[in-house]
Write a protein that holds these residues in place. Sequence first.
Motif, mmCIF file in Angstrom:
data_model
loop_
_atom_site.group_PDB
_atom_site.id
_atom_site.type_symbol
_atom_site.label_atom_id
_atom_site.label_comp_id
_atom_site.label_asym_id
_atom_site.label_seq_id
_atom_site.Cartn_x
_atom_site.Cartn_y
_atom_site.Cartn_z
ATOM 1 N N TYR A 20 7.232 0.174 9.919
ATOM 2 C CA TYR A 20 6.627 0.221 8.589
ATOM 3 C C TYR A 20 6.971 -1.024 7.772
ATOM 4 O O TYR A 20 6.132 -1.550 7.042
ATOM 5 N N ARG A 21 8.201 -1.492 7.908
ATOM 6 C CA ARG A 21 8.588 -2.696 7.159
ATOM 7 C C ARG A 21 7.842 -3.924 7.682
ATOM 8 O O ARG A 21 7.482 -4.832 6.915
ATOM 9 N N ARG A 22 7.582 -3.964 8.966
ATOM 10 C CA ARG A 22 6.774 -5.057 9.543
ATOM 11 C C ARG A 22 5.339 -4.974 9.008
ATOM 12 O O ARG A 22 4.736 -5.994 8.665
ATOM 13 N N VAL A 23 4.795 -3.761 8.933
ATOM 14 C CA VAL A 23 3.463 -3.575 8.355
ATOM 15 C C VAL A 23 3.453 -4.125 6.929
ATOM 16 O O VAL A 23 2.513 -4.831 6.528
ATOM 17 N N LEU A 24 4.500 -3.836 6.169
ATOM 18 C CA LEU A 24 4.561 -4.296 4.782
ATOM 19 C C LEU A 24 4.727 -5.806 4.669
ATOM 20 O O LEU A 24 4.282 -6.409 3.688
ATOM 21 N N GLU A 25 5.361 -6.429 5.666
ATOM 22 C CA GLU A 25 5.424 -7.895 5.674
ATOM 23 C C GLU A 25 4.020 -8.475 5.791
ATOM 24 O O GLU A 25 3.696 -9.480 5.163
ATOM 25 N N LEU A 26 3.188 -7.827 6.610
ATOM 26 C CA LEU A 26 1.824 -8.301 6.834
ATOM 27 C C LEU A 26 0.864 -7.855 5.733
ATOM 28 O O LEU A 26 -0.106 -8.549 5.431
ATOM 29 N N ASP A 27 1.129 -6.690 5.158
ATOM 30 C CA ASP A 27 0.248 -6.111 4.139
ATOM 31 C C ASP A 27 1.090 -5.356 3.114
ATOM 32 O O ASP A 27 1.258 -4.143 3.209
ATOM 33 N N PRO A 28 1.627 -6.077 2.122
ATOM 34 C CA PRO A 28 2.491 -5.432 1.128
ATOM 35 C C PRO A 28 1.787 -4.345 0.313
ATOM 36 O O PRO A 28 2.448 -3.553 -0.344
ATOM 37 N N GLN A 29 0.477 -4.294 0.370
ATOM 38 C CA GLN A 29 -0.291 -3.300 -0.387
ATOM 39 C C GLN A 29 -0.642 -2.069 0.443
ATOM 40 O O GLN A 29 -1.512 -1.284 0.064
ATOM 41 N N ASN A 30 0.050 -1.871 1.560
ATOM 42 C CA ASN A 30 -0.239 -0.724 2.424
ATOM 43 C C ASN A 30 0.473 0.517 1.871
ATOM 44 O O ASN A 30 1.660 0.727 2.098
ATOM 45 N N LYS A 31 -0.286 1.316 1.147
ATOM 46 C CA LYS A 31 0.298 2.496 0.499
ATOM 47 C C LYS A 31 0.829 3.499 1.516
ATOM 48 O O LYS A 31 1.785 4.218 1.245
ATOM 49 N N TYR A 32 0.233 3.543 2.700
ATOM 50 C CA TYR A 32 0.668 4.501 3.715
ATOM 51 C C TYR A 32 2.031 4.133 4.284
ATOM 52 O O TYR A 32 2.850 5.013 4.546
ATOM 53 N N ALA A 33 2.298 2.846 4.449
ATOM 54 C CA ALA A 33 3.617 2.420 4.927
ATOM 55 C C ALA A 33 4.679 2.768 3.882
ATOM 56 O O ALA A 33 5.745 3.294 4.220
ATOM 57 N N TRP A 34 4.391 2.489 2.603
ATOM 58 C CA TRP A 34 5.340 2.845 1.544
ATOM 59 C C TRP A 34 5.576 4.348 1.513
ATOM 60 O O TRP A 34 6.710 4.807 1.407
ATOM 61 N N TYR A 35 4.483 5.093 1.598
ATOM 62 C CA TYR A 35 4.583 6.554 1.560
ATOM 63 C C TYR A 35 5.430 7.075 2.728
ATOM 64 O O TYR A 35 6.321 7.905 2.535
ATOM 65 N N ASN A 36 5.167 6.591 3.924
ATOM 66 C CA ASN A 36 5.914 7.077 5.092
ATOM 67 C C ASN A 36 7.385 6.694 5.027
ATOM 68 O O ASN A 36 8.251 7.471 5.447
ATOM 69 N N ALA A 52 11.706 5.402 -4.952
ATOM 70 C CA ALA A 52 11.258 4.009 -5.059
ATOM 71 C C ALA A 52 10.081 3.742 -4.137
ATOM 72 O O ALA A 52 9.120 3.050 -4.519
ATOM 73 N N ASP A 53 10.125 4.290 -2.936
ATOM 74 C CA ASP A 53 9.027 4.086 -1.985
ATOM 75 C C ASP A 53 7.755 4.785 -2.453
ATOM 76 O O ASP A 53 6.659 4.216 -2.377
ATOM 77 N N TYR A 54 7.878 6.014 -2.951
ATOM 78 C CA TYR A 54 6.706 6.709 -3.486
ATOM 79 C C TYR A 54 6.140 5.933 -4.682
ATOM 80 O O TYR A 54 4.921 5.817 -4.839
ATOM 81 N N ALA A 55 7.017 5.391 -5.513
ATOM 82 C CA ALA A 55 6.574 4.620 -6.673
ATOM 83 C C ALA A 55 5.780 3.387 -6.243
ATOM 84 O O ALA A 55 4.769 3.037 -6.870
ATOM 85 N N GLU A 56 6.225 2.736 -5.174
ATOM 86 C CA GLU A 56 5.483 1.574 -4.663
ATOM 87 C C GLU A 56 4.097 1.988 -4.190
ATOM 88 O O GLU A 56 3.111 1.287 -4.456
ATOM 89 N N ALA A 57 4.016 3.117 -3.492
ATOM 90 C CA ALA A 57 2.708 3.610 -3.041
ATOM 91 C C ALA A 57 1.818 3.913 -4.239
ATOM 92 O O ALA A 57 0.616 3.603 -4.225
ATOM 93 N N LEU A 58 2.406 4.469 -5.289
ATOM 94 C CA LEU A 58 1.627 4.838 -6.467
ATOM 95 C C LEU A 58 1.238 3.633 -7.323
ATOM 96 O O LEU A 58 0.245 3.691 -8.046
ATOM 97 N N LYS A 59 1.981 2.531 -7.224
ATOM 98 C CA LYS A 59 1.559 1.299 -7.893
ATOM 99 C C LYS A 59 0.252 0.806 -7.288
ATOM 100 O O LYS A 59 -0.608 0.278 -7.976
ATOM 101 N N ILE A 60 0.127 0.985 -5.987
ATOM 102 C CA ILE A 60 -1.063 0.538 -5.261
ATOM 103 C C ILE A 60 -2.231 1.485 -5.523
ATOM 104 O O ILE A 60 -3.360 1.052 -5.741
ATOM 105 N N ASP A 61 -1.951 2.777 -5.508
ATOM 106 C CA ASP A 61 -2.990 3.789 -5.722
ATOM 107 C C ASP A 61 -2.409 4.920 -6.572
ATOM 108 O O ASP A 61 -1.799 5.845 -6.042
ATOM 109 N N PRO A 62 -2.585 4.848 -7.889
ATOM 110 C CA PRO A 62 -2.005 5.849 -8.781
ATOM 111 C C PRO A 62 -2.508 7.275 -8.551
ATOM 112 O O PRO A 62 -1.906 8.213 -9.045
ATOM 113 N N LYS A 63 -3.573 7.444 -7.796
ATOM 114 C CA LYS A 63 -4.117 8.774 -7.526
ATOM 115 C C LYS A 63 -3.831 9.239 -6.090
ATOM 116 O O LYS A 63 -4.449 10.194 -5.617
#
Length: 86
Positions: A20-36, A52-63
């Motif tokens: 998941y952290r590698r996914v985030l290196e490539l795509d920091p806006q991946n809400k699913y990686a943050w969520y997982n 903190a991880d849920y908050a990052e996902a919600l910054k990307i998609d508040p809904k």
Amino acid sequence: MQAGIAQQQNHDAQGADRTYRRVLELDPQNKYAWYNLGVMAHEAGRTANAGADYAEALKIDPKFTSALFNEALLLESSDPIRPVNS
């Protein structure tokens, strides 16, 4: 993402975390990686990390319903007698 999900389902938390952290290196806006990452932290009892991880996902998609729900679970467990309207 699929590799991380498979690792998570096979209880390989360290492998899933790395993926998941590698996914985030490539795509920091991946809400699913943050969520997982949040889900794994939540399951491990690391509530601050999970929040903190849920908050990052919600910054990307508040809904993002799943992240909203799990964040609510964290808040409820941290203060279960607090009135909803406070």
